[in-house]
Design a protein around this motif. Structure first.
Motif, short mmCIF file in Angstrom:
data_model
loop_
_atom_site.label_atom_id
_atom_site.label_comp_id
_atom_site.label_asym_id
_atom_site.label_seq_id
_atom_site.Cartn_x
_atom_site.Cartn_y
_atom_site.Cartn_z
N SER A 200 17.34 18.76 62.65
CA SER A 200 16.21 19.56 63.36
C SER A 200 17.46 20.38 64.06
N VAL A 201 16.08 22.05 63.60
CA VAL A 201 16.88 22.82 64.02
C VAL A 201 16.70 23.87 64.53
N GLU A 202 17.14 24.53 65.79
CA GLU A 202 17.01 25.73 66.49
C GLU A 202 18.28 26.58 66.68
N ASN A 203 17.23 27.75 66.78
CA ASN A 203 17.86 29.07 66.83
C ASN A 203 18.18 29.42 67.83
N GLU A 204 19.64 28.83 69.21
CA GLU A 204 19.77 29.20 70.08
C GLU A 204 20.19 31.44 70.66
N LEU A 205 20.17 31.13 71.17
CA LEU A 205 20.52 32.90 71.98
C LEU A 205 21.39 32.68 71.72
N GLY A 206 22.84 33.81 71.84
CA GLY A 206 24.00 33.01 72.72
C GLY A 206 25.12 32.23 71.44
N GLU B 210 22.75 12.04 65.05
CA GLU B 210 22.88 11.59 66.73
C GLU B 210 24.37 12.43 67.01
N LYS B 211 24.87 13.64 65.85
CA LYS B 211 25.44 14.55 66.16
C LYS B 211 25.01 16.08 66.00
N THR B 212 25.92 17.11 67.25
CA THR B 212 25.23 18.33 66.72
C THR B 212 26.31 19.04 66.22
N TYR B 213 25.39 19.76 65.36
CA TYR B 213 26.38 21.12 64.36
C TYR B 213 25.66 22.20 64.65
N ARG B 214 26.76 22.88 64.97
CA ARG B 214 26.18 24.59 64.89
C ARG B 214 27.19 25.47 64.52
N ILE B 215 26.70 27.16 63.85
CA ILE B 215 26.64 27.89 62.97
C ILE B 215 26.72 29.38 63.73
N GLY B 216 27.66 29.57 64.28
CA GLY B 216 27.42 31.14 64.69
C GLY B 216 29.02 31.48 64.58
N LYS B 217 28.84 32.76 65.20
CA LYS B 217 30.00 33.78 65.40
C LYS B 217 30.99 32.65 66.33
N PRO B 218 32.35 33.02 65.59
CA PRO B 218 33.62 32.81 66.46
C PRO B 218 34.19 33.42 67.69
N GLU B 219 33.26 34.04 68.09
CA GLU B 219 33.33 34.18 70.10
C GLU B 219 32.40 33.33 70.98
N THR B 220 31.71 32.94 69.84
CA THR B 220 30.77 31.21 71.22
C THR B 220 32.19 29.93 71.38
N PHE B 221 33.21 30.05 70.16
CA PHE B 221 33.49 28.81 70.47
C PHE B 221 34.90 28.48 70.69
N THR C 9 32.40 38.97 57.03
CA THR C 9 31.63 38.23 58.60
C THR C 9 32.23 37.13 58.39
N VAL C 10 32.52 36.58 59.54
CA VAL C 10 33.05 35.36 59.45
C VAL C 10 31.73 34.31 60.30
N VAL C 11 31.63 33.55 60.59
CA VAL C 11 30.68 31.94 61.34
C VAL C 11 31.52 30.96 61.13
N TYR C 12 31.59 30.29 62.14
CA TYR C 12 31.95 29.16 62.03
C TYR C 12 31.07 27.77 62.65
N PHE C 13 32.12 26.86 61.84
CA PHE C 13 31.15 25.81 61.59
C PHE C 13 31.73 24.75 62.03
N SER C 14 31.07 23.98 63.29
CA SER C 14 31.26 23.34 63.86
C SER C 14 30.76 22.03 64.27
N VAL C 15 31.10 20.52 64.81
CA VAL C 15 30.73 18.98 64.96
C VAL C 15 30.72 18.73 66.23
N ASP C 16 29.77 18.25 66.66
CA ASP C 16 30.36 18.19 68.80
C ASP C 16 30.71 19.41 69.23
N GLU C 17 31.01 20.42 69.07
CA GLU C 17 31.70 21.39 69.50
C GLU C 17 32.46 21.86 68.95
N GLU C 18 33.54 20.66 68.24
CA GLU C 18 35.26 21.50 67.74
C GLU C 18 34.72 21.79 66.13
N VAL C 19 34.96 22.87 66.57
CA VAL C 19 35.24 23.88 64.83
C VAL C 19 36.08 23.52 63.80
#
Length: 646
Positions: free
Chosen positions: A405-411, A420-431, A451-461
């Motif tokens: 289940s994926v959403e594109n959240e602003l910012g 039951e885990k939250t995954y995120r892909i985004g700009k480095p400055e948002t982590f 250009t670099v993007v981070y990948f995190s699991v439950d907000e841990e990169v």
């Protein structure tokens, strides 16, 4: 004489001259038939004993063999004189007067021989020059004339391409020539697009794909919808560009064309002075003085000089056209040989124009989960519509297809929920929770312009992905070639200075200018012109249009886009940078061959004139040497039809 191609409604091609209002003479087979009839009479007369019949046959031999020579000499001189308002003779009038002069003093045989040899050589010259134009003529004849229109009741009717309207649906069968530009509605096939982009491999086409008029359908059949008027198709624009190349000659060719009538007038003035000087000062009798004057009239004719540049230029333009490089004229190709600097747009010109994954890192503490993380990343990016997502999907391949289940959240970027885990892909400055090793790599890759993007699991990169619009695989070799030729190279980019420097250093650019808005590129080209001289600009033909126009030579990299053809002086029909170095080699060779021809032509004229003054030259030998030099000049120019070693 400047020439161009004109297409009639039935797509027949005729060559017209745009200078002096003249038309290049095309009498069909008649001149050839008359030439051989005249040649036969010459041979008969040659074996006869002296007498009125012998001289009469020589006279008719001259009139028949030289029909087109005499006509072009007299009629074109009259036409050009009326058009320009001053006496404008051509080379043919010199030969006509020399033959008449020889007969005037009773040398009917030599007068006829002069015309027979000159006419024969003239046919050979026309054939040789035609070799460099024939390919372009064939291109013009490729313009499609008929289409299979699908009517409202579903029936198919064969109609003229010119009658089609945008929105019409057409049926294209296997082996058909595609009538016009459009989009596939249904069906699939492969299409030979070599006439458009020089690509030898057929392109696969399915519903929604673009197709271009004059390309050749393969084994499949399909229905297409017309998207352009026949006069606005990509092929029509290519024809227009090729047509321009015929009427736009090099500066040297243009100067020769302007000098030719002046030169001819000078010879016409010198001939009577030469005859008088021989009679009064050199001790020749009138007959010898007049005869030497006719020889002078013949050998001083600038036939070879007139042929020094045009055939060579047409051959060079044709050579490049076969390899997917279209020049709007010889003047632009000539400028390329003297170019002192080339400015390149970065994106899509020096680079591939789309990002690619260059580096991927996953924290050592999560190495065991790497395959699962990749499956999650692929599932998340499949929901995105972004070039970076395309790059990631092109690089990673999932081992297991997951439903995330994926959403594109602003910012924040892409946020996914899975098991039951939250995954995120985004700009480095948002982590905020980022390991030191990841921070170090981010700084390193950013310095390299990535250009670099981070990948995190439950907000841990736990990892990062670095992407970059990578350099064109041929770019570095082309830059090295240009630098070896003493050409200054500049990269102009709208990207940050850091990204521009990173790419430019990889390629070995002399100068890199970053953070440039499209409207400011033209100003940079102008600065380069003031600093270095003749400047070429390479861009994609859309946002680089002002800079392409400002440059001495605007070269569009556009995979054959019609916008590129409209604004540029030259077009690479494929984004193959190696064609730039090839075109530069052709331009250098063109310049070399043209000057070889000019020096050789002048040397032959001077030699023959000197030999004539010392009595070592007669009319037949003078004609053979003179016309032989012209044919050698033509053949030397035709060498440019051959591929140049890369």
């Amino acid at each position: 004489m400047k020439e161009g191609y004109v297409m009639s409604n039935n797509h027949e091609v005729e060559v017209v001259s745009t200078e002096h209002g003249e038309r290049e003479h095309d009498h069909g087979k008649l001149p050839v038939i008359l030439f051989f009839a005249g040649l036969a009479l010459f041979i008969i007369a040659f074996v006869l004993h002296a007498g009125i019949l012998k001289n009469t046959l020589f006279l008719f031999s001259m009139l028949l063999s030289g029909y087109h020579i005499i006509e072009e000499g007299v009629i074109d001189t009259i036409t050009a004189t009326k058009s320009k308002g001053k006496f404008t003779p051509n080379v043919h009038i010199l030969m006509t007067l020399a033959a008449i002069g020889a007969m005037f003093i009773g040398d009917f045989q030599e007068g006829a021989l002069l015309i027979v040899i000159f006419a024969g050589a003239h046919f050979l010259e026309e054939y040789a020059e035609g070799k460099s134009k024939r390919e372009i003529t064939n291109l013009l004849k490729m313009n499609p004339t008929e289409a299979r229109l699908i009517k409202s009741d579903g029936t198919v009717e064969l109609v003229e391409v010119a009658s089609l309207s945008i929105g019409d649906q057409l049926k294209v069968l296997n082996g058909d020539q595609i009538p016009t530009d459009g989009v596939l509605v249904s069906g699939q096939s492969t299409v030979d697009e070599s006439a458009i982009n020089g690509e030898s491999m057929p392109a696969e086409k399915t519903a929604g794909d673009e197709v271009f008029g004059s390309t050749i359908n393969g084994n499949g059949s399909f229905v297409m919808e017309v998207t352009k008027d026949s006069k606005d198709t990509l092929f029509a624009k290519i024809l227009q560009m090729v047509n321009q190349s015929q009427s736009n000659m090099t500066k040297t060719a243009t100067k020769i064309q302007k000098i030719e009538p002046i030169y001819v007038k000078t010879v016409l003035i010198l001939v009577p002075l030469f005859i008088l000087a021989g009679y009064f000062f050199l001790g020749w009798d009138f007959r010898e003085s007049f005869y030497r004057g006719m020889v002078f009239l013949t050998v001083a004719s600038p036939c070879a000089l007139a042929a020094s540049a045009v055939p060579a230029t047409l051959s060079a333009v044709s050579n490049l056209a076969k390899r997917g490089v279209l020049f709007k004229g010889g003047s632009y190709l000539s400028n390329l040989s003297d170019v002192q600097g080339i400015a390149f747009d970065k994106t899509g010109t020096l680079t591939e124009g789309k990002p690619k994954v260059t580096d991927a890192f996953f924290d050592d503490n999560h190495a065991a989960q790497k395959d699962k993380y990749i499956d999650v990343i692929v599932a998340m990016e499949k929901t995105a519509n972004h070039p970076l997502a395309d790059a990631i999907l092109a690089h990673f391949e999932a081992t297991t297809k997951l439903s995330v289940s994926v959403e594109n959240e602003l910012g924040k970027g892409l946020v996914g929920k899975f098991e039951e885990k939250t995954y995120r892909i985004g700009k480095p400055e948002t982590f905020t929770n980022t390991p030191e090793q990841v921070k170090v790599l981010n700084e390193q890759y950013a310095t390299e312009g990535k250009t670099v993007v981070y990948f995190s699991v439950d907000e841990e990169v736990v990892g990062l992905i670095a992407m970059m619009d990578v350099p064109n695989e041929n770019a570095k070799g082309v830059i090295e070639y240009l630098k070896a030729q003493g050409v200054h190279t500049t990269m102009i980019t709208g990207d940050s200075e850091r990204t521009g420097q990173a790419v430019g250093k990889q390629l070995g650019m002399d100068e890199i200018v970053g953070n440039v808005l499209p409207e400011n590129k033209a100003a940079i080209v102008e600065e380069q012109q003031e600093k270095y001289g003749i400047i070429a600009m390479l861009g994609d033909g859309v946002n680089d249009a002002p800079a392409l126009v400002k440059a001495d030579i605007g070269i569009a990299m556009g995979d054959g886009t019609d916008v590129a053809i409209d604004v540029a002086d030259a077009v690479l029909m494929q984004n193959d940078l190696t064609k730039i170095s090839y075109a530069h080699k052709v331009a250098k060779k063109l310049d070399k061959i043209v000057w070889q021809n000019i020096y050789f032509s002048l040397a032959v004229i001077i030699l023959l004139v000197v030999l004539n003054i010392f009595g070592r030259m007669d009319l037949p030998l003078g004609v053979i040497a003179h016309e032989g030099s012209t044919i050698l000049v033509i053949l030397n120019g035709l060498r440019l039809l051959l591929p140049i070693k890369e």
